[in-house]
Design a protein around this motif. Structure first.
Motif, PDB file in Angstrom:
ATOM      1  N   GLU A 111       0.837  -1.210   0.000  1.00 27.34           N
ATOM      2  CA  GLU A 111       0.000   0.000   0.000  1.00 27.34           C
ATOM      3  C   GLU A 111       0.870   1.258   0.000  1.00 27.34           C
ATOM      4  OE1 GLU A 111      -3.155  -0.338  -0.412  1.00 27.34           O
ATOM      5  OE2 GLU A 111      -3.100  -2.512  -0.170  1.00 27.34           O
ATOM      6  N   GLU A 112       1.879   1.244   0.861  1.00 24.78           N
ATOM      7  CA  GLU A 112       2.725   2.435   1.000  1.00 24.78           C
ATOM      8  C   GLU A 112       3.507   2.723  -0.278  1.00 24.78           C
ATOM      9  OE1 GLU A 112       5.188   1.762   4.395  1.00 24.78           O
ATOM     10  OE2 GLU A 112       3.481   1.375   5.736  1.00 24.78           O
ATOM     11  N   ILE A 113       4.079   1.677  -0.878  1.00 27.26           N
ATOM     12  CA  ILE A 113       4.909   1.872  -2.074  1.00 27.26           C
ATOM     13  C   ILE A 113       4.051   2.251  -3.281  1.00 27.26           C
ATOM     14  CG2 ILE A 113       6.440   0.676  -3.711  1.00 27.26           C
ATOM     15  CD1 ILE A 113       7.557  -0.859  -1.276  1.00 27.26           C
ATOM     16  N   ALA A 114       2.873   1.650  -3.375  1.00 26.25           N
ATOM     17  CA  ALA A 114       1.975   1.996  -4.480  1.00 26.25           C
ATOM     18  C   ALA A 114       1.588   3.472  -4.420  1.00 26.25           C
ATOM     19  CB  ALA A 114       0.734   1.119  -4.449  1.00 26.25           C
ATOM     20  N   ASP A 115       1.400   3.982  -3.207  1.00 23.46           N
ATOM     21  CA  ASP A 115       1.057   5.401  -3.046  1.00 23.46           C
ATOM     22  C   ASP A 115       2.249   6.309  -3.350  1.00 23.46           C
ATOM     23  OD1 ASP A 115      -1.524   4.777  -2.339  1.00 23.46           O
ATOM     24  OD2 ASP A 115      -1.132   4.840  -0.173  1.00 23.46           O
ATOM     25  N   SER A 116       3.431   5.897  -2.906  1.00 22.82           N
ATOM     26  CA  SER A 116       4.624   6.736  -3.064  1.00 22.82           C
ATOM     27  C   SER A 116       5.202   6.679  -4.479  1.00 22.82           C
ATOM     28  CB  SER A 116       5.704   6.311  -2.070  1.00 22.82           C
ATOM     29  OG  SER A 116       5.233   6.404  -0.747  1.00 22.82           O
ATOM     30  N   TYR A 117       5.032   5.508  -5.122  1.00 27.09           N
ATOM     31  CA  TYR A 117       5.613   5.318  -6.464  1.00 27.09           C
ATOM     32  C   TYR A 117       4.549   4.784  -7.423  1.00 27.09           C
ATOM     33  CZ  TYR A 117      10.027   5.530  -3.859  1.00 27.09           C
ATOM     34  OH  TYR A 117      11.064   5.918  -3.053  1.00 27.09           O
ATOM     35  N   PRO A 118       3.597   5.622  -7.831  1.00 25.34           N
ATOM     36  CA  PRO A 118       2.534   5.164  -8.730  1.00 25.34           C
ATOM     37  C   PRO A 118       3.066   4.577 -10.040  1.00 25.34           C
ATOM     38  CG  PRO A 118       2.577   7.568  -8.548  1.00 25.34           C
ATOM     39  CD  PRO A 118       3.456   7.048  -7.472  1.00 25.34           C
ATOM     40  N   LYS A 119       4.287   4.969 -10.414  1.00 21.89           N
ATOM     41  CA  LYS A 119       4.908   4.448 -11.635  1.00 21.89           C
ATOM     42  C   LYS A 119       5.072   2.929 -11.578  1.00 21.89           C
ATOM     43  CE  LYS A 119       9.215   4.976 -14.283  1.00 21.89           C
ATOM     44  NZ  LYS A 119      10.509   5.707 -14.356  1.00 21.89           N
ATOM     45  N   TYR A 120       5.242   2.397 -10.363  1.00 20.04           N
ATOM     46  CA  TYR A 120       5.493   0.958 -10.200  1.00 20.04           C
ATOM     47  C   TYR A 120       4.275   0.215  -9.658  1.00 20.04           C
ATOM     48  CZ  TYR A 120      10.230   2.708 -10.779  1.00 20.04           C
ATOM     49  OH  TYR A 120      11.343   3.338 -11.261  1.00 20.04           O
ATOM     50  N   LYS A 121       3.108   0.795  -9.829  1.00 20.35           N
ATOM     51  CA  LYS A 121       1.887   0.166  -9.301  1.00 20.35           C
ATOM     52  C   LYS A 121       1.680  -1.236  -9.856  1.00 20.35           C
ATOM     53  CE  LYS A 121      -3.070   0.830  -8.541  1.00 20.35           C
ATOM     54  NZ  LYS A 121      -3.358  -0.579  -8.828  1.00 20.35           N
ATOM     55  N   SER A 122       1.963  -1.427 -11.144  1.00 20.58           N
ATOM     56  CA  SER A 122       1.782  -2.748 -11.744  1.00 20.58           C
ATOM     57  C   SER A 122       2.691  -3.779 -11.078  1.00 20.58           C
ATOM     58  CB  SER A 122       2.072  -2.688 -13.245  1.00 20.58           C
ATOM     59  OG  SER A 122       1.971  -3.969 -13.823  1.00 20.58           O
ATOM     60  N   ASN A 123       3.957  -3.392 -10.814  1.00 24.50           N
ATOM     61  CA  ASN A 123       4.884  -4.296 -10.129  1.00 24.50           C
ATOM     62  C   ASN A 123       4.399  -4.622  -8.719  1.00 24.50           C
ATOM     63  OD1 ASN A 123       6.754  -2.178 -11.833  1.00 24.50           O
ATOM     64  ND2 ASN A 123       7.428  -4.285 -12.081  1.00 24.50           N
ATOM     65  N   VAL A 124       3.870  -3.613  -8.041  1.00 23.39           N
ATOM     66  CA  VAL A 124       3.364  -3.815  -6.676  1.00 23.39           C
ATOM     67  C   VAL A 124       2.135  -4.720  -6.693  1.00 23.39           C
ATOM     68  CG1 VAL A 124       2.322  -2.676  -4.676  1.00 23.39           C
ATOM     69  CG2 VAL A 124       4.301  -1.646  -5.811  1.00 23.39           C
ATOM     70  N   ASP A 125       1.241  -4.518  -7.655  1.00 22.00           N
ATOM     71  CA  ASP A 125       0.050  -5.364  -7.765  1.00 22.00           C
ATOM     72  C   ASP A 125       0.443  -6.830  -7.955  1.00 22.00           C
ATOM     73  OD1 ASP A 125      -1.784  -3.326  -7.463  1.00 22.00           O
ATOM     74  OD2 ASP A 125      -1.963  -2.937  -9.606  1.00 22.00           O
ATOM     75  N   LYS A 126       1.436  -7.049  -8.779  1.00 22.68           N
ATOM     76  CA  LYS A 126       1.904  -8.422  -9.030  1.00 22.68           C
ATOM     77  C   LYS A 126       2.454  -9.034  -7.752  1.00 22.68           C
ATOM     78  CE  LYS A 126       4.799 -10.974 -12.339  1.00 22.68           C
ATOM     79  NZ  LYS A 126       5.667 -11.761 -11.449  1.00 22.68           N
ATOM     80  N   LEU A 127       3.265  -8.269  -7.029  1.00 22.17           N
ATOM     81  CA  LEU A 127       3.834  -8.775  -5.781  1.00 22.17           C
ATOM     82  C   LEU A 127       2.761  -8.984  -4.719  1.00 22.17           C
ATOM     83  CD1 LEU A 127       7.056  -6.582  -5.686  1.00 22.17           C
ATOM     84  CD2 LEU A 127       6.965  -9.061  -5.983  1.00 22.17           C
ATOM     85  N   ARG A 128       1.760  -8.082  -4.678  1.00 22.49           N
ATOM     86  CA  ARG A 128       0.671  -8.229  -3.705  1.00 22.49           C
ATOM     87  C   ARG A 128      -0.064  -9.558  -3.926  1.00 22.49           C
ATOM     88  NH1 ARG A 128      -2.148  -4.017  -4.869  1.00 22.49           N
ATOM     89  NH2 ARG A 128      -1.619  -2.645  -3.128  1.00 22.49           N
ATOM     90  N   ALA A 129      -0.380  -9.829  -5.175  1.00 22.36           N
ATOM     91  CA  ALA A 129      -1.100 -11.075  -5.479  1.00 22.36           C
ATOM     92  C   ALA A 129      -0.245 -12.299  -5.133  1.00 22.36           C
ATOM     93  CB  ALA A 129      -1.499 -11.097  -6.947  1.00 22.36           C
ATOM     94  N   GLU A 130       1.055 -12.223  -5.404  1.00 24.86           N
ATOM     95  CA  GLU A 130       1.948 -13.344  -5.087  1.00 24.86           C
ATOM     96  C   GLU A 130       2.038 -13.567  -3.571  1.00 24.86           C
ATOM     97  OE1 GLU A 130       5.583 -12.354  -7.035  1.00 24.86           O
ATOM     98  OE2 GLU A 130       4.813 -12.814  -9.033  1.00 24.86           O
TER      99      GLU A 130
END
Length: 543
Positions: A153-172
């Motif tokens: 949540e924190e990284i997705a908010d701070s770095y919207p550019k990497y939201k797709s990478n964060v979403d992938k890691l969240r699901a994993e």
């Protein structure tokens, strides 16, 4: 702006002039701490001694390991820190090489020749992403999954550019936590916007975890229509097809994957297994032969490839002796010689070789030579210090039974079942070959008692917990997992101040009863740690 001053780098390159050129590029970018090695083996030694931030590896490294095998082994030994950058470099651009390299998930891939500006641009992009994701990657690597979810949540908010990478890691992470419905929700939300290959594969994996194989097959087939180079989708589809009793379709699916990426040992072995069960011995022989060839210099090289190859040839001879060419017999004899040389110091492997060779000779009508192999195997078995792995025990029991050694085969299969009762995949394959079914009820009773013991321990009822575990071991005295569970709980009881010195003596006795567990067994590390802790506590008690 990325600061490279404190970064360390390793260049793996057998062409000295290009290696020096690469080092100059990295120096110009700002990296002064740059090591050079020219073989895969020296690269692995370097990585075992030093933690690198950036690794640039050529694919072709002459004799020995190639770049793909280096990356495989780095992952296997956990030599790469989570935020490290690994870039594969090569002048070769064949589909087989590129796909094989990419399946091991380097962070990027650069085709030679490339210049400083191209390297700098690639490194800047990768380093920025790794720096942003670093806390999350480290949390995942340490198994702190709840912390990792919060960081998403924190990284997705701070770095919207990497939201797709964060979403992938969240699901994993959700998959690791077995929260399959939540993981599916993440994947489905993403797929509502557009088709994403990794999200489609992830959705299928979540469905498979919930045993929704038909739904997973639908998603995977759609994935392959849209993205035919997503190799993982083929492997998962084949797995679903096997679960749904479609072995011929699974074989075809694996063949399609191998057409696109033939350099993956595990996939070749899987194709060989499926083809053999389908009675397509020519395909199974070819697949196992490829896995032997690909195994040279690979961490994934195993005795299984040789044994499976030899057994496939034996089944081919049995099915149609006239169709077997002489050169195949010669080739099998050559592989057996190579096998015995490779595994000469491993008694279990030599025993497996004896039985496989005995069947090979027996199907050719060479009964006397086959019997010599049987006698050698029996002699080895009498002197084996380690516990036979479950699947190896099953393989040996089936072979011995076919070679007329019924009693020894039954003893081996009974031992294997008792040691591995909780392994459902093994049990499914082993039970049809077990004559004495009485141990099954004892195994079920032991597992019921084991579960009750865990519940009592969690409730703080320590005496009742220990009583359940002792009865569980009495019912199934050879079950490794139950013994390990028992010892672990007893040690916790002792450390909580609710036990006495006799508990430690009992723990040591239980662990000694399974001290022939093979170091290759997945449970060996847990056994070793519990044995170490038991001895430390015993030493403290003895002052």
């Amino acid at each position: 702006m990325i600061n490279y001053e404190n970064k360390t780098a390793l260049i793996i390159e057998d062409f000295a002039e290009f290696a020096r050129s690469l080092r100059a590029m990295l120096n110009e970018i700002g990296i002064d701490d740059v090591d050079l090695v020219n073989t895969g083996e020296s690269a692995l030694r370097a990585c075992s001694e030093k933690s690198y931030d950036i690794i640039l590896s050529d694919y072709n490294l002459g004799h020995g390991k190639n770049g793909m095998q280096v990356l495989e082994e780095l992952h296997f030994h956990n030599y790469l820190k989570p935020e490290a950058i690994f870039i594969m470099t090569t002048a070769e651009n064949t589909t087989a090489m590129v796909m094989g390299a990419l399946e091991n998930q380097p962070d990027s891939y650069l085709t030679k020749p490339f210049n400083n500006a191209q390297l700098r641009s690639r490194l800047n992009n990768l380093a920025a992403k790794k720096e942003a994701l670093k806390p999350l990657l480290i949390a995942i690597s340490k198994g702190k999954l709840n912390d990792a979810l919060q960081l998403c949540e924190e990284i997705a908010d701070s770095y919207p550019k990497y939201k797709s990478n964060v979403d992938k890691l969240r699901a994993e992470i959700l998959m690791k936590k077995r929260q399959y419905a939540e993981a599916m929700s993440v994947y489905e939300t993403l797929l509502e916007k557009r088709p994403i290959p990794w999200a489609m594969v992830g959705l299928a994996q979540a469905q498979m975890a919930k045993r929704e194989y038909q739904s997973a097959m639908t998603v995977l087939k759609e994935t392959l229509v849209k993205f035919p180079m997503v190799l993982e989708a083929y492997d998962l589809l084949a797995e679903c097809q096997l679960k749904e009793n479609e072995p011929e379709e699974a074989q075809q699916t694996l063949k399609e994957a191998i057409k696109r990426s033939p350099r993956v040992i595990k996939r070749q072995n899987k194709l060989g297994e499926v083809a053999e069960k389908n009675g397509d011995f020519e395909s199974s022989i070819h697949a196992f032969k490829q896995s032997i060839r690909l195994g040279n210099n690979s961490i994934f090289k195993t005795a299984d490839s040789y044994i499976n190859y030899t057994n496939s040839v034996s089944h081919f001879i049995e099915a149609d002796p006239q169709a077997v060419p002489r050169n195949l017999i010669n080739e099998t004899e050559s592989y057996l010689k190579e096998y015995y040389k490779e595994y000469k110091d491993d008694k279990v492997s030599r025993m497996r070789g004896n039985i496989a060779e005995g069947l090979f000779l027996n199907h050719q009508g060479k009964q006397k030579e086959a019997q010599k192999c049987v006698e050698s195997a029996k002699s080895l078995y009498a002197n084996i210090e380690t516990m036979l792995p479950g699947m190896a025990g099953l393989e040996l029991a089936k072979g011995l039974r076919e070679l007329g050694e019924e009693n020894l085969a039954e003893d081996i299969i009974k031992d294997a079942v008792q040691h591995n009762f909780e392994d459902t995949r093994f049990l499914e394959e082993a039970l049809p070959h077990l004559n004495d079914k009485s141990i099954l009820e004892k195994g079920k009773q032991a597992h019921r008692l084991n579960s009750q013991g865990i519940k009592f321990f969690e409730q703080g009822s320590y005496d009742q917990a220990i009583d359940c575990f002792i009865k569980a071991i009495e019912a199934s005295p050879k079950n490794v997992s139950i013994i390990l569970n028992t010892v672990q709980v007893m040690l916790k009881v002792h450390q909580s101040g609710n036990g006495d010195a006799s508990i430690i003596e009992r723990c040591e006795g239980y662990l000694n009863s399974i001290n022939n567990l093979s170091p290759d067994d997945d449970r060996f590390l847990r056994f070793s740690e519990l044995l170490r802790l038991t001895r430390v506590i015993k030493q403290e008690l003895n002052g």
